[in-house]
Motif scaffolding. Structure first.
Motif: not given
Ligand SMILES: [Zn+2]
Length: 373
Positions: A273-288
């Protein structure tokens, strides 16, 4: 030949795809470039000529000395806490690729000097043996064809430091000169001066090779020296554009995150869909963790579209704070891993730094600097 300047590396931490690892010495991978095989083939042809008295062991022995030279750089760098990613041997010399933190001028001075110093020590150690076995010191000539093994190794170890101390990037002498100047003036100016002197020497060597010696190898070296000086000046220009800037100035603040329970199908859709290639994976506010484009492709291949994002993500990610200097980002990317950096305020994700947006930032800074005439 020289500790190569840092520049952002491709995602794989290993060296050039055209080289193979042949050994690991005190944790530093030693690589052989494939052009070396062509070179060995050429040597083999030369040795088959009837007038060649050169020992078959001479070339391996010289390259062993080149390797020791590079280890001189690498181990001195280590003493200052600067790591070496690998050492690659090319037919025209070796390169010790430093990584992470850039050495300070006084450190660079010693790191650059340590390589040639190794060869000087080898040459001195050989002198008594030359007197015992050869009856004295050999004439120093460029042709090693009629020399004994011992004489050949001695001559190589006299030439290596002499040649490398020519004050031209990427020769060690160029680095020693830059470091010396940088201890007395602004580093950017020091690099400009040392680079210009280097290019001047490259032109002189080039003319000498073309009209005096008609030596093709010397011409190739002059060409690389000219290019090396250019690259060194440009790389430093890039660095100087970073100074005084913070991570927060360059980070991406508009990006999408993935919930850990999302499927790889959703991740793939987001990628398209977009140009972003890397995605942070989160659980609520927390970055996993972080899910890169490569992870999505690998996950889809092994788990299928219904696989969970949390199964394919990498749990180790590098975090930085918005107020840290931007040079830190370049250092982290130079360590070999170019996965994005998570910019965190405490435990809250506030931005990302990717190699793409860092180079865009540099490009814009460069444009701004040029507009200020
Ligand atoms: Zn060197």
């Amino acid at each position: 030949m020289q500790p190569e300047a840092e520049r952002p590396q491709p995602r794989q931490a290993s060296g050039s795809p055209w080289s193979i690892r042949i050994a690991t010495i005190s944790g530093i991978p030693i690589r052989l470039h494939f052009t070396f095989l062509l070179f060995l083939g050429w040597i083999f042809l030369v040795l088959r000529q009837p007038e060649a008295r050169m020992s078959v062991w001479l070339i391996p022995a010289i390259f062993f000395c080149v390797l020791l030279h590079e280890l001189g750089h690498a181990l001195t760098a280590r003493r200052f806490g600067v790591k070496t990613r690998d050492i690659t041997l090319y037919p025209i010399g070796g390169v010790a690729m430093l990584q992470g933190r850039r050495p300070r001028p006084n450190e660079e001075f010693w790191i650059a000097l340590a390589g040639p110093a190794v060869n000087v020590v080898i040459a001195i150690l050989l002198i008594p043996f030359l007197f015992v076995f050869e009856g004295g010191l050999p004439w120093i000539t460029l042709s090693l064809l009629d020399k004994s093994l011992l004489e050949g190794i001695f001559i190589a170890n006299v030439f290596l430091p002499l040649f490398n101390m020519i004050p031209a990037f990427p020769m060690d002498g160029g680095r020693v000169l830059r470091a010396y100047l940088a201890m007395r003036m602004d580093e950017t100016r020091a690099t400009q001066i040392a680079g210009t002197i280097g290019q001047f020497f490259a032109i002189v060597i080039g003319f000498y090779a073309l009209f005096g010696q008609q030596n093709i190898i010397l011409m190739i070296i002059a060409f690389f020296v000219f290019l090396g000086a250019q690259q060194e000046m440009q790389a430093h220009m890039g660095l100087s554009l970073l100074t005084g800037k913070r991570i927060g100035d360059a980070m991406v603040t508009r990006f999408r995150t993935l919930a850990s329970a999302a499927s790889l199908e959703e991740a793939a859709r987001m990628l398209l869909e977009g140009s972003q290639q890397d995605f942070p994976v989160v659980f609520g506010e927390e970055v996993l963790g972080i899910l890169t484009r490569g992870d999505i492709a690998r996950g889809l291949a092994s788990e299928g579209p219904t696989g969970y994002v949390s199964g394919a993500m990498r749990r180790e990610f590098r975090r930085v704070a918005p107020e840290e200097p931007l040079e830190r980002a370049l250092e982290l990317f130079n360590e070999g891993d170019t996965a994005p950096l998570m910019v965190m305020e405490g435990e809250r994700l506030v931005g990302m730094v990717t190699t793409e947006n860092l180079s865009e930032f540099l490009m814009l800074q460069h444009a701004r600097a040029q507009s200020r005439v």
